[in-house]
Design a protein around this motif. Structure first.
Motif, PDB file in Angstrom:
ATOM      1  N   CYS A   1       0.830  -1.220   0.000  1.00  9.63           N
ATOM      2  CA  CYS A   1       0.000   0.000   0.000  1.00  9.63           C
ATOM      3  C   CYS A   1       0.861   1.266   0.000  1.00  9.63           C
ATOM      4  O   CYS A   1       0.438   2.305  -0.491  1.00  9.63           O
TER       5      CYS A   1
ATOM      6  N   LYS B   1      -4.581   5.679  -3.551  1.00 11.14           N
ATOM      7  CA  LYS B   1      -5.921   5.524  -2.983  1.00 11.14           C
ATOM      8  C   LYS B   1      -6.044   6.090  -1.576  1.00 11.14           C
ATOM      9  O   LYS B   1      -7.160   6.307  -1.105  1.00 11.14           O
ATOM     10  N   TRP B   2      -4.904   6.272  -0.869  1.00 10.93           N
ATOM     11  CA  TRP B   2      -5.041   6.697   0.528  1.00 10.93           C
ATOM     12  C   TRP B   2      -4.173   7.875   0.942  1.00 10.93           C
ATOM     13  O   TRP B   2      -4.421   8.470   2.001  1.00 10.93           O
TER      14      TRP B   2
ATOM     15  N   PRO C   1      -5.642  12.797   2.478  1.00 11.52           N
ATOM     16  CA  PRO C   1      -6.882  12.643   3.243  1.00 11.52           C
ATOM     17  C   PRO C   1      -8.039  13.387   2.586  1.00 11.52           C
ATOM     18  O   PRO C   1      -7.837  14.393   1.907  1.00 11.52           O
ATOM     19  N   LYS C   2      -9.266  12.875   2.796  1.00 10.29           N
ATOM     20  CA  LYS C   2     -10.442  13.547   2.256  1.00 10.29           C
ATOM     21  C   LYS C   2     -10.496  14.985   2.767  1.00 10.29           C
ATOM     22  O   LYS C   2     -10.135  15.216   3.911  1.00 10.29           O
TER      23      LYS C   2
ATOM     24  N   LYS D   1      -7.573  14.402  -3.063  1.00 11.85           N
ATOM     25  CA  LYS D   1      -7.265  13.159  -3.771  1.00 11.85           C
ATOM     26  C   LYS D   1      -5.820  13.215  -4.237  1.00 11.85           C
ATOM     27  O   LYS D   1      -5.214  14.293  -4.258  1.00 11.85           O
TER      28      LYS D   1
ATOM     29  N   GLY E   1      -6.940  11.216   8.977  1.00 14.67           N
ATOM     30  CA  GLY E   1      -7.731  11.099   7.763  1.00 14.67           C
ATOM     31  C   GLY E   1      -7.036  10.223   6.732  1.00 14.67           C
ATOM     32  O   GLY E   1      -7.645   9.366   6.078  1.00 14.67           O
ATOM     33  N   ARG E   2      -5.753  10.457   6.579  1.00 16.03           N
ATOM     34  CA  ARG E   2      -4.935   9.670   5.662  1.00 16.03           C
ATOM     35  C   ARG E   2      -4.967   8.186   6.051  1.00 16.03           C
ATOM     36  O   ARG E   2      -5.201   7.308   5.225  1.00 16.03           O
TER      37      ARG E   2
ATOM     38  N   GLN F   1      -8.188   6.164   5.485  1.00 15.92           N
ATOM     39  CA  GLN F   1      -8.324   5.667   4.101  1.00 15.92           C
ATOM     40  C   GLN F   1      -7.481   4.427   3.880  1.00 15.92           C
ATOM     41  O   GLN F   1      -7.879   3.511   3.161  1.00 15.92           O
TER      42      GLN F   1
ATOM     43  N   ASP G   1      -9.326   1.511   5.183  1.00 16.79           N
ATOM     44  CA  ASP G   1     -10.356   1.057   4.244  1.00 16.79           C
ATOM     45  C   ASP G   1      -9.738   0.232   3.114  1.00 16.79           C
ATOM     46  O   ASP G   1     -10.283  -0.787   2.703  1.00 16.79           O
ATOM     47  N   LEU G   2      -8.604   0.701   2.623  1.00 16.84           N
ATOM     48  CA  LEU G   2      -7.936   0.001   1.527  1.00 16.84           C
ATOM     49  C   LEU G   2      -7.460  -1.380   1.980  1.00 16.84           C
ATOM     50  O   LEU G   2      -7.638  -2.378   1.267  1.00 16.84           O
TER      51      LEU G   2
END
Lengths: 167, 112
Positions: A34, A43-44, A47-48, A51, B95-96, B99, B102-103
């Protein structure tokens, strides 16, 4: 976030480092992927509501990741990460700079040395990230920049702050 | 002029000492005179005043002299700005990592 996953965030301003420790509910090879495979990292990493997008990436010693975190309004925050040393599934080190869309480094902002280590803990993995800004002034610059952006935030108490500082 | 961007280096230096942390914790309860603040600490007044001047230089404490009595209080703007920076940084990393959680869950679900 699962509430039982360890998370520790420490700032050492005199030592100009941030130290972040986090546990993940997956095996080390998966967590390593990852961090080191472009299609997973994207994908990560931001943070929201941000992107991540990649201009170019080569995960090897001497390689780099040229990327941006961006929001829906089109604001882009470009970064350039050089991969310095890689010890597969154990650790890797990088040098991380602010950049632009062409990959030119932003010399007004500090460069940071990152050390990321991966430790097996049963069926979980503990990731430690140490970010060294090189000097107290370097870290101060990043702090001031963050404050100017003024992301909305709640406040911790003085007691929390003192606990954080004591580490 | 209001300055919401304290010198974090000075703030951390000020907070690195147990006497100065105790002074801040005492001031959370409200303003106090220098002699009241110094009383629990086993040191001479000149040494204690040095600690206070470090806290003042960092913008954590402000003091006011009326007659012969100097009264100290917390300077909330600096405390709030410092705390906000911490909270923002923590929130960014949380926050990072949420995610990434989740991944990781999705990738392990795919294997089953």
């Amino acid at each position: 976030m699962k509430s039982d996953l360890q998370f520790q965030f420490l700032a050492d301003v005199p030592g100009h480092t941030l130290r972040i420790k986090r546990e993940f509910a997956g095996p080390r090879d998966l967590i390593w992927d990852c961090y080191t495979k472009q299609e997973l990292l994207e994908k990560w990493f931001a943070p929201k509501p941000l992107k991540t997008k990649t201009a170019s990436m080569e995960f090897r010693e001497g390689g780099h990741w040229h990327y941006a975190m961006y929001d829906d309004e089109g604001t882009e925050y470009w970064g350039w990460t050089d991969y310095i040393a890689i010890d597969p599934q154990e650790r890797y080190t990088t040098r991380d700079a602010f950049s632009d869309a062409t990959g030119a480094p932003n010399t007004d902002l500090p460069v940071a040395d990152w050390v990321i280590t991966f430790e097996e803990a049963g069926d979980r993995t503990i990731v430690r990230t140490v970010i060294d800004y090189g000097s107290p002034e370097g870290l101060q610059t990043v702090i001031d920049m963050g404050m100017e952006e003024g992301l909305g935030a709640t406040y911790v108490t003085l007691d929390d702050l003192i606990e954080i500082l004591k580490g | 002029m209001e300055n919401n961007e304290p010198n974090l280096d000075a703030v951390f230096h000020a907070l690195a000492d147990p006497t100065r942390r105790a002074v801040l914790q005492a001031l959370v309860k409200g303003e106090a005179t220098v002699s009241d603040l110094a009383a629990p600490h086993d040191m001479g007044l000149p040494a204690f005043m040095k600690h206070l001047s470090v806290l003042e230089a960092a913008g954590l404490v402000k003091s006011d002299k009326v007659g012969r009595v100097r009264t100290c209080a917390l300077d909330p703007a600096t405390m709030i700005a410092t705390e906000r920076w911490f909270e923002e940084q923590r929130a960014f990393w949380q926050g990072r990592y949420a995610q990434l959680d989740d991944l990781v869950a999705a990738l392990q679900g795919e294997k089953k």
